[in-house]
Design a protein around this motif. Sequence first.
Motif, PDB file in Angstrom:
ATOM      1  N   THR A  47       0.859  -1.182   0.000  1.00  0.00           N
ATOM      2  CA  THR A  47       0.000   0.000   0.000  1.00  0.00           C
ATOM      3  C   THR A  47       0.892   1.229   0.000  1.00  0.00           C
ATOM      4  O   THR A  47       1.919   1.245   0.697  1.00  0.00           O
ATOM      5  CB  THR A  47      -0.948   0.046   1.206  1.00  0.00           C
ATOM      6  OG1 THR A  47      -1.662   1.304   1.190  1.00  0.00           O
ATOM      7  CG2 THR A  47      -0.199  -0.073   2.518  1.00  0.00           C
ATOM      8  N   PRO A  48       0.544   2.266  -0.744  1.00  0.00           N
ATOM      9  CA  PRO A  48       1.356   3.486  -0.722  1.00  0.00           C
ATOM     10  C   PRO A  48       1.050   4.386   0.472  1.00  0.00           C
ATOM     11  O   PRO A  48       1.762   5.345   0.714  1.00  0.00           O
ATOM     12  CB  PRO A  48       0.953   4.188  -2.023  1.00  0.00           C
ATOM     13  CG  PRO A  48      -0.452   3.736  -2.263  1.00  0.00           C
ATOM     14  CD  PRO A  48      -0.519   2.316  -1.758  1.00  0.00           C
ATOM     15  N   LEU A  49      -0.010   4.078   1.222  1.00  0.00           N
ATOM     16  CA  LEU A  49      -0.496   4.989   2.245  1.00  0.00           C
ATOM     17  C   LEU A  49      -0.186   4.480   3.653  1.00  0.00           C
ATOM     18  O   LEU A  49      -0.299   3.289   3.935  1.00  0.00           O
ATOM     19  CB  LEU A  49      -2.008   5.184   2.111  1.00  0.00           C
ATOM     20  CG  LEU A  49      -2.514   5.638   0.734  1.00  0.00           C
ATOM     21  CD1 LEU A  49      -4.020   5.827   0.765  1.00  0.00           C
ATOM     22  CD2 LEU A  49      -1.814   6.907   0.280  1.00  0.00           C
ATOM     23  N   THR A  50       0.184   5.397   4.508  1.00  0.00           N
ATOM     24  CA  THR A  50       0.437   5.070   5.913  1.00  0.00           C
ATOM     25  C   THR A  50      -0.173   6.144   6.802  1.00  0.00           C
ATOM     26  O   THR A  50      -0.525   7.233   6.347  1.00  0.00           O
ATOM     27  CB  THR A  50       1.947   4.974   6.218  1.00  0.00           C
ATOM     28  OG1 THR A  50       2.544   6.264   6.034  1.00  0.00           O
ATOM     29  CG2 THR A  50       2.637   3.954   5.315  1.00  0.00           C
ATOM     30  N   PHE A  51      -0.294   5.816   8.076  1.00  0.00           N
ATOM     31  CA  PHE A  51      -0.689   6.804   9.076  1.00  0.00           C
ATOM     32  C   PHE A  51       0.328   6.755  10.199  1.00  0.00           C
ATOM     33  O   PHE A  51       1.115   5.803  10.311  1.00  0.00           O
ATOM     34  CB  PHE A  51      -2.090   6.500   9.632  1.00  0.00           C
ATOM     35  CG  PHE A  51      -2.134   5.291  10.506  1.00  0.00           C
ATOM     36  CD1 PHE A  51      -1.897   5.392  11.871  1.00  0.00           C
ATOM     37  CD2 PHE A  51      -2.396   4.047   9.968  1.00  0.00           C
ATOM     38  CE1 PHE A  51      -1.913   4.271  12.686  1.00  0.00           C
ATOM     39  CE2 PHE A  51      -2.421   2.919  10.770  1.00  0.00           C
ATOM     40  CZ  PHE A  51      -2.176   3.018  12.135  1.00  0.00           C
TER      41      PHE A  51
END
Length: 354
Positions: A270-274
Amino acid sequence: MHLVDQFVTRREQVATWGLSYLAREYAAVRQVLGALSEVAPADRDALVYRSEGQDQDALGRPDLVGEYGGRRWVTVEGKFWARLTPAQPCRYLDGVVEGGVVLFLCPSSRIEPLCDELARRVRSEGLGYDDFAPDGTGLHVLTTAGSRHLVVTSWPVLLRRIRESPGAAGRLDYEIEQLEGLVGRLESELVEWSRAGLEQGVSRDSFRKAVTTAGLLFEGLDRDVRLTRDGSAKWVDQKGVYYRARYVVNPAVRFYAGFEPERWSSGLPTPLTFGIWRDDVPAEARPQVYRAYAGAVRRIWARSDFPRLEFTPAPEAARWWWGPVPVAADRPADETRALLTDVLDELIDAVAKV
């Protein structure tokens, strides 16, 4: 944000260049665009359209303008996922005559947030205080000072209006079909992901696509009443490059989310993180916030399309408590958007209760 525009805007302009060509070549297109304004019906066909107009008095650089008798009646701006410029929409409204129209074309999923942002800018400039209203045909209309009209709709709605208008047969029908195909590819390319694409990680094409997907995540978070955006989304280069927005979850906790290229790989597809920066959390609240984070992050990833790749939460002593934001694989764009909107709900809820 200028990097986002470099990756996205030029591709968006291909669609408005196509519309500009159709407006120059076909009377039916000039009739449909002109009818959005109050130009006399007899004068609609006389509107002269040109791409990327540049006003002498710095009113901005619209994608397409339609003029008659030295007066601007129609301004068209194509928006897929690029941000608004400082000139939009107020300087564009200044540039059209009384009864003129400024038309924004965007994906259907962006209509509501784009209308909200445009209306805020209109109010901030004192050009009107109403909200957009749907007209029942797919157009969202706001009339501003000087009886100038601001209209937001999707590309498919506009192209359908042209296709169904009198005189839209023969070669024009074929041309519309080609433009519909282009617009469809642009919309789906930006928000639909294949499993192989997610597992591949960063490439030249996927980088741009990941940036726009992060924008969709921000739009979903912006609508969450438990969150307050703390500043604008921005690129950060501190021992690694990433694109993030910051939110306040409650008075004690800041929450970061966005695109982190260096972590994206087949092992983290996934390219997205938090992330929650540990030092942002008051010492007395850290144990509770960490428990909320550690419990939620496991369940978030278990519900993803890649549950076999187990994700281990960061240790409590780490500077950053971070995790992946799953992106839907091999599913329609609407499901991608829904997942981005919902996936962090459990974590935000847990942290907000601390």
